[in-house]
Design a protein around this motif. Structure first.
Motif, PDB file in Angstrom:
ATOM      1  N   GLU A  38      -2.450   5.764  -2.938  1.00  0.00           N
ATOM      2  CA  GLU A  38      -3.551   4.820  -2.701  1.00  0.00           C
ATOM      3  C   GLU A  38      -4.679   5.051  -3.693  1.00  0.00           C
ATOM      4  O   GLU A  38      -5.291   4.089  -4.184  1.00  0.00           O
ATOM      5  N   ARG A  39      -4.945   6.294  -4.000  1.00  0.00           N
ATOM      6  CA  ARG A  39      -6.013   6.579  -4.964  1.00  0.00           C
ATOM      7  C   ARG A  39      -5.650   6.027  -6.340  1.00  0.00           C
ATOM      8  O   ARG A  39      -6.487   5.399  -7.001  1.00  0.00           O
ATOM      9  N   GLN A  40      -4.414   6.235  -6.759  1.00  0.00           N
ATOM     10  CA  GLN A  40      -3.993   5.738  -8.066  1.00  0.00           C
ATOM     11  C   GLN A  40      -4.020   4.208  -8.114  1.00  0.00           C
ATOM     12  O   GLN A  40      -4.479   3.609  -9.095  1.00  0.00           O
ATOM     13  N   ILE A  41      -3.558   3.583  -7.040  1.00  0.00           N
ATOM     14  CA  ILE A  41      -3.520   2.122  -6.977  1.00  0.00           C
ATOM     15  C   ILE A  41      -4.930   1.541  -7.003  1.00  0.00           C
ATOM     16  O   ILE A  41      -5.215   0.582  -7.739  1.00  0.00           O
ATOM     17  N   ASN A  42      -5.845   2.116  -6.221  1.00  0.00           N
ATOM     18  CA  ASN A  42      -7.197   1.584  -6.181  1.00  0.00           C
ATOM     19  C   ASN A  42      -7.946   1.817  -7.485  1.00  0.00           C
ATOM     20  O   ASN A  42      -8.783   1.003  -7.871  1.00  0.00           O
ATOM     21  N   THR A  43      -7.657   2.909  -8.173  1.00  0.00           N
ATOM     22  CA  THR A  43      -8.245   3.118  -9.496  1.00  0.00           C
ATOM     23  C   THR A  43      -7.774   2.046 -10.461  1.00  0.00           C
ATOM     24  O   THR A  43      -8.562   1.470 -11.224  1.00  0.00           O
ATOM     25  N   LEU A  44      -6.474   1.749 -10.440  1.00  0.00           N
ATOM     26  CA  LEU A  44      -5.933   0.688 -11.287  1.00  0.00           C
ATOM     27  C   LEU A  44      -6.532  -0.664 -10.916  1.00  0.00           C
ATOM     28  O   LEU A  44      -6.820  -1.492 -11.796  1.00  0.00           O
ATOM     29  N   ILE A 185       2.558  -0.446   1.033  1.00  0.00           N
ATOM     30  CA  ILE A 185       3.594  -0.127   0.055  1.00  0.00           C
ATOM     31  C   ILE A 185       4.964  -0.367   0.668  1.00  0.00           C
ATOM     32  O   ILE A 185       5.247   0.083   1.779  1.00  0.00           O
ATOM     33  N   VAL A 186       5.805  -1.091  -0.065  1.00  0.00           N
ATOM     34  CA  VAL A 186       7.204  -1.312   0.310  1.00  0.00           C
ATOM     35  C   VAL A 186       8.065  -0.884  -0.868  1.00  0.00           C
ATOM     36  O   VAL A 186       7.976  -1.475  -1.954  1.00  0.00           O
ATOM     37  N   ASP A 187       8.876   0.143  -0.661  1.00  0.00           N
ATOM     38  CA  ASP A 187       9.688   0.704  -1.744  1.00  0.00           C
ATOM     39  C   ASP A 187       8.774   1.097  -2.897  1.00  0.00           C
ATOM     40  O   ASP A 187       7.932   1.966  -2.740  1.00  0.00           O
ATOM     41  N   ASN A 188       8.906   0.441  -4.048  1.00  0.00           N
ATOM     42  CA  ASN A 188       8.102   0.784  -5.220  1.00  0.00           C
ATOM     43  C   ASN A 188       7.095  -0.306  -5.582  1.00  0.00           C
ATOM     44  O   ASN A 188       6.674  -0.412  -6.740  1.00  0.00           O
ATOM     45  N   VAL A 189       6.719  -1.111  -4.615  1.00  0.00           N
ATOM     46  CA  VAL A 189       5.745  -2.181  -4.847  1.00  0.00           C
ATOM     47  C   VAL A 189       4.623  -2.063  -3.814  1.00  0.00           C
ATOM     48  O   VAL A 189       4.887  -1.825  -2.634  1.00  0.00           O
ATOM     49  N   ALA A 190       3.395  -2.207  -4.271  1.00  0.00           N
ATOM     50  CA  ALA A 190       2.222  -2.115  -3.392  1.00  0.00           C
ATOM     51  C   ALA A 190       1.405  -3.392  -3.494  1.00  0.00           C
ATOM     52  O   ALA A 190       1.381  -4.057  -4.536  1.00  0.00           O
ATOM     53  N   PHE A 191       0.714  -3.722  -2.404  1.00  0.00           N
ATOM     54  CA  PHE A 191      -0.120  -4.918  -2.365  1.00  0.00           C
ATOM     55  C   PHE A 191      -1.520  -4.560  -1.863  1.00  0.00           C
ATOM     56  O   PHE A 191      -1.678  -3.800  -0.919  1.00  0.00           O
ATOM     57  N   VAL A 192      -2.524  -5.138  -2.524  1.00  0.00           N
ATOM     58  CA  VAL A 192      -3.928  -4.977  -2.141  1.00  0.00           C
ATOM     59  C   VAL A 192      -4.614  -6.321  -2.358  1.00  0.00           C
ATOM     60  O   VAL A 192      -4.368  -6.982  -3.366  1.00  0.00           O
ATOM     61  N   SER A 193      -5.464  -6.725  -1.426  1.00  0.00           N
ATOM     62  CA  SER A 193      -6.219  -7.963  -1.586  1.00  0.00           C
ATOM     63  C   SER A 193      -7.684  -7.666  -1.855  1.00  0.00           C
ATOM     64  O   SER A 193      -8.217  -6.636  -1.429  1.00  0.00           O
ATOM     65  N   ARG A 206       3.368  -1.905  -9.314  1.00  0.00           N
ATOM     66  CA  ARG A 206       4.758  -1.445  -9.335  1.00  0.00           C
ATOM     67  C   ARG A 206       4.792   0.020  -9.755  1.00  0.00           C
ATOM     68  O   ARG A 206       4.083   0.441 -10.661  1.00  0.00           O
ATOM     69  N   ARG A 207       5.653   0.790  -9.082  1.00  0.00           N
ATOM     70  CA  ARG A 207       5.769   2.224  -9.356  1.00  0.00           C
ATOM     71  C   ARG A 207       7.035   2.505 -10.149  1.00  0.00           C
ATOM     72  O   ARG A 207       8.125   2.024  -9.831  1.00  0.00           O
ATOM     73  N   THR A 208       6.877   3.290 -11.199  1.00  0.00           N
ATOM     74  CA  THR A 208       8.005   3.802 -11.963  1.00  0.00           C
ATOM     75  C   THR A 208       7.891   5.316 -11.974  1.00  0.00           C
ATOM     76  O   THR A 208       6.952   5.870 -12.563  1.00  0.00           O
ATOM     77  N   GLY A 209       8.801   6.003 -11.302  1.00  0.00           N
ATOM     78  CA  GLY A 209       8.672   7.445 -11.132  1.00  0.00           C
ATOM     79  C   GLY A 209       7.512   7.724 -10.191  1.00  0.00           C
ATOM     80  O   GLY A 209       7.528   7.314  -9.034  1.00  0.00           O
ATOM     81  N   THR A 210       6.492   8.417 -10.707  1.00  0.00           N
ATOM     82  CA  THR A 210       5.299   8.691  -9.900  1.00  0.00           C
ATOM     83  C   THR A 210       4.088   7.898 -10.374  1.00  0.00           C
ATOM     84  O   THR A 210       2.996   8.033  -9.817  1.00  0.00           O
ATOM     85  N   ALA A 211       4.269   7.093 -11.401  1.00  0.00           N
ATOM     86  CA  ALA A 211       3.151   6.364 -11.995  1.00  0.00           C
ATOM     87  C   ALA A 211       3.158   4.903 -11.553  1.00  0.00           C
ATOM     88  O   ALA A 211       4.191   4.231 -11.564  1.00  0.00           O
ATOM     89  N   TRP A 212       1.976   4.417 -11.154  1.00  0.00           N
ATOM     90  CA  TRP A 212       1.807   3.021 -10.774  1.00  0.00           C
ATOM     91  C   TRP A 212       1.227   2.224 -11.936  1.00  0.00           C
ATOM     92  O   TRP A 212       0.530   2.775 -12.793  1.00  0.00           O
ATOM     93  N   ALA A 213       1.503   0.931 -11.952  1.00  0.00           N
ATOM     94  CA  ALA A 213       0.968   0.050 -12.984  1.00  0.00           C
ATOM     95  C   ALA A 213       0.710  -1.326 -12.377  1.00  0.00           C
ATOM     96  O   ALA A 213       1.426  -1.746 -11.467  1.00  0.00           O
TER      97      ALA A 213
END
Length: 223
Positions: A38-44, A185-193, A206-213
């Motif tokens: 969540e921290r990585q996703i919100n930073t992105l 988060i579902v599998d390797n995809v996350a959603f935020v509004s 989208r997550r690849t390994g441990t990194a989100w983009a």
């Protein structure tokens, strides 16, 4: 016998500590609260929202379901759903900022306020990506997330000022105020509004390994 009187120094210490503690609360300085994902996703997300160099103010507390609007549109008639879709991620353009007082005042004066709708399908993703994202969003929209998440400022997004929601609304320097939903988060995809100035949208990561983009942005809606 010597009497030591400490009441005044202690009072001075308390007087110094109170403003500091108040500033910590108002400034949202309590730091991140949530998982590493969540921290990585919100930073992105903050980086995407400020990619055009715009300074924004964001509520520190995440609240609300990220796919509530998406879920509401699932049973809508096909003509209503046709303009909706996923595009390349870009900042939310809140446009005209109107407070509730502005809207009520305009109605009392007989003025009809119109908020312009933004074009939604510029940079539309491929049919394959659209289908995959809709599949993940359909699954995620059936889930609920109630765990509290708190955002914080980060050097990776220097144009985003993250503060306590009350302070954002008390100061005149923060308009509009951005509100971020909780993450799902579902599998390797996350959603935020995200919502700001009567406009909102959903972002996918989208997550690849441990990194989100950043992956995509859904159509903008008015509220």
């Amino acid at each position: 016998m010597i009497l030591l009187h400490f009441s005044k120094p202690r009072a001075r210490v308390r007087a110094r500590l109170l403003p500091l503690s108040l500033l910590a609360v108002l400034g949202g300085c309590s730091g991140w609260h949530g998982t590493a994902d969540e921290r990585q996703i919100n930073t992105l997300l903050l980086k995407v929202l400020t990619a055009d160099g715009r300074n924004i103010c964001v509520d520190s507390g995440a609240r609300g379901e990220p796919l509530a609007i998406y879920r509401d549109m699932l049973p809508a008639p096909e003509p209503a759903r046709r303009p909706l879709g996923w595009t390349a991620p870009r900042p939310l353009d809140p446009g005209r900022n109107l407070s509730g007082r502005d809207l009520i005042g305009s109605e009392l004066q007989g003025e009809h306020v119109v908020l312009p709708e933004r074009p939604s399908l510029q940079g539309q993703l491929s049919v394959v990506d659209q289908g995959q994202l809709n599949g993940y969003a359909n699954r995620a929209s059936l889930l609920e997330t109630s765990r509290p998440v708190r955002l914080a400022e980060t050097a990776d997004a220097p144009h985003a000022r993250v503060r306590w929601w009350g302070w954002n609304r008390l100061t005149s320097s923060c308009h509009p105020v951005y509100t971020v939903s909780r993450t799902i988060i579902v599998d390797n995809v996350a959603f935020v509004s995200v919502t700001a100035a009567h406009q909102g949208s959903t972002y996918a990561f989208r997550r690849t390994g441990t990194a989100w983009a950043p992956y995509a942005k859904w159509s903008t809606w008015l509220y």
